[in-house]
Design an enzyme around this catalytic site. Structure first.
Site, PDB file in Angstrom:
ATOM      1  N   HIS A   1       3.711 -23.579 -28.982  1.00 25.63           N
ATOM      2  CA  HIS A   1       4.663 -22.960 -28.058  1.00 25.63           C
ATOM      3  C   HIS A   1       6.108 -23.083 -28.543  1.00 25.63           C
ATOM      4  O   HIS A   1       6.990 -22.392 -28.051  1.00 25.63           O
ATOM      5  CB  HIS A   1       4.512 -23.538 -26.640  1.00 25.63           C
ATOM      6  CG  HIS A   1       5.058 -24.920 -26.473  1.00 25.63           C
ATOM      7  ND1 HIS A   1       4.258 -26.053 -26.488  1.00 25.63           N
ATOM      8  CD2 HIS A   1       6.321 -25.377 -26.271  1.00 25.63           C
ATOM      9  CE1 HIS A   1       5.001 -27.120 -26.297  1.00 25.63           C
ATOM     10  NE2 HIS A   1       6.256 -26.742 -26.162  1.00 25.63           N
TER      11      HIS A   1
ATOM     12  N   ASP B   1      -2.577 -25.849 -28.851  1.00 27.80           N
ATOM     13  CA  ASP B   1      -1.113 -25.772 -28.870  1.00 27.80           C
ATOM     14  C   ASP B   1      -0.538 -26.471 -30.099  1.00 27.80           C
ATOM     15  O   ASP B   1       0.441 -27.213 -30.003  1.00 27.80           O
ATOM     16  CB  ASP B   1      -0.520 -26.365 -27.587  1.00 27.80           C
ATOM     17  CG  ASP B   1       0.962 -26.023 -27.426  1.00 27.80           C
ATOM     18  OD1 ASP B   1       1.412 -25.041 -28.057  1.00 27.80           O
ATOM     19  OD2 ASP B   1       1.669 -26.741 -26.701  1.00 27.80           O
TER      20      ASP B   1
ATOM     21  N   SER C   1       9.027 -31.561 -27.800  1.00 26.71           N
ATOM     22  CA  SER C   1       7.744 -30.934 -28.122  1.00 26.71           C
ATOM     23  C   SER C   1       7.556 -30.822 -29.630  1.00 26.71           C
ATOM     24  O   SER C   1       8.426 -30.324 -30.341  1.00 26.71           O
ATOM     25  CB  SER C   1       7.670 -29.542 -27.495  1.00 26.71           C
ATOM     26  OG  SER C   1       7.625 -29.626 -26.096  1.00 26.71           O
TER      27      SER C   1
END
Length: 385
Positions: A123, A153, A227
């Site tokens: 993402h 992901d 992230s």
């Protein structure tokens, strides 16, 4: 008289001091309780391993391998709100003028090899037209996407620089709840930041974040921009890739999730070797075996999952599975949890055969199925802003 007292004072004082010493050493001689402690009856303290006062050595080892990612993508936006009016579009169609707007986002990544392979979240890089990688030593370069896996992901990037500091990979299957965890990343774009916490839980799933979930939960602060960063242990070894947080405010609330490094390494290896993640597939949809269903099937107290859907011409249909079959085990592994069983199938190499034990109409059957290749997920089309 004073001379007599002065003459007797020193012997008297010495006697008093000696008496006090004797009473302190042997109180039982004058009827006082003994001060000795029976060590054999005293409660034994639990020996607890103490951690280091500082984790600076672990940070020194791991931090150079964590990079900051700056991604940009061009988005077409209507030149004026009027062009979005339905009446306007009715006469002029969709050929209204567009403005191009540059959108940027922040993230982190981990250098996994001296050759320049970087692990991050899908993402973070999805749809990006340009990815800039900034190293801790001040160097910057552009990265190219080798491949991605939306179902976990994860994404693999590649940069071409010399003397890259690859991180030391730990073992995520050996971590314990209560172990120290350090999260390293670039939260809110302020620059590389280290936060500390513990491993709060392992094996977290059914969170609705990914198709394949086996998260490490930690209370080390993870914020937007973290992230794709590193979750490391107290020795600086990589144990996970920071991915998501549970938050009602958008900031860290002590519940963060990381993808175990074991799973991340498997995905990265498959992407580098095959350009995609190779997963096994049976071609079925399953649902939990509720207590009511278990009683109706005569399976009270036994684990199982119910076949709720079968893909036409898929491996399961070719093997003879039918709607309503209760899968009891796959290759000897009890099928008590649908997600865990499907993850088990995903780890099996396509063309390999598995034995499936099912219950059908009150009878147990053993079927043999050849595992197929899981089709890639349908691409998600992004809406124009």
């Amino acid at each position: 008289m004073f001379k007599a007292l002065r003459f007797m004072g020193w012997p008297l004082l010495a006697g008093v001091l000696i008496a006090l010493l004797i009473i302190q050493r042997y109180p039982q001689w004058v009827g006082l309780p003994s001060l000795d402690v029976n060590l054999q009856q005293a409660p034994q303290t639990t020996s607890v391993q103490q951690g280091p006062v500082s984790y600076a050595d672990a940070v020194t080892i791991a931090a150079p391998s964590v990079v900051n990612l700056y991604t940009t993508k061009v988005i077409n936006k209507p030149a004026h709100p009027l062009f979005e009016d339905p009446q306007f579009r009715r006469f002029f169609g969709d050929n209204s003028p567009k403005q191009k707007r540059m959108e940027s986002s922040l993230g982190s990544g981990v250098i996994m090899s001296p050759e320049g392979y970087i692990l991050t979240n899908n993402h973070v890089t999805s749809g990006a037209d340009q990815i800039v990688v900034a190293l801790k030593d001040g160097r910057e370069t552009l990265a190219r996407v080798i491949g991605s896996d939306p179902e976990t992901d994860l994404a693999v990037l590649k940069i071409d620089l010399k003397s890259l500091p690859a991180i030391t990979v730990g073992r995520s299957d050996n971590i314990r709840i209560g172990d120290v965890a350090l999260a390293i990343g670039n939260p809110f774009g302020v620059g590389q930041t280290v936060t500390m916490g513990i491993i709060s839980a392992t094996g977290r799933n059914q969170l609705g974040l990914n198709n394949y979930e086996d998260f490490i939960q930690t209370d080390a602060a993870i914020n937007p921009g973290n992230s794709g960063g590193a979750l490391v242990d107290a020795n600086g070894n990589l144990t996970g890739i920071n991915t998501a947080i549970f938050s009602k405010s958008g900031g860290s609330q002590g519940i963060g999730f990381a993808i175990p490094v074991k799973l991340a390494m498997e995905v990265m290896k498959s992407i580098i070797e095959h350009g995609q993640v190779i997963r096994g597939w049976l071609g079925i949809e399953v649902q939990p075996l509720t207590q009511e269903l278990a009683e109706s099937f005569g399976l009270s107290g036994r684990p199982g999952i119910v076949v709720a859907g079968i893909f036409r011409d898929g491996p399961a249909q070719k093997a003879g599975l039918q709607l309503g079959d209760v899968i009891l085990s796959i290759d000897g592994e009890p099928a008590g949890d649908g997600r865990r069983s499907m993850n088990q199938v995903a780890r099996i190499k396509p063309t390999d055969k598995v034995t499936i034990q099912v219950m059908r109409n009150g009878k147990e059957l053993k079927l043999s199925a050849e595992i197929g290749l899981r089709p890639p997920p349908a691409p998600v089309q992004e809406k124009e802003e």
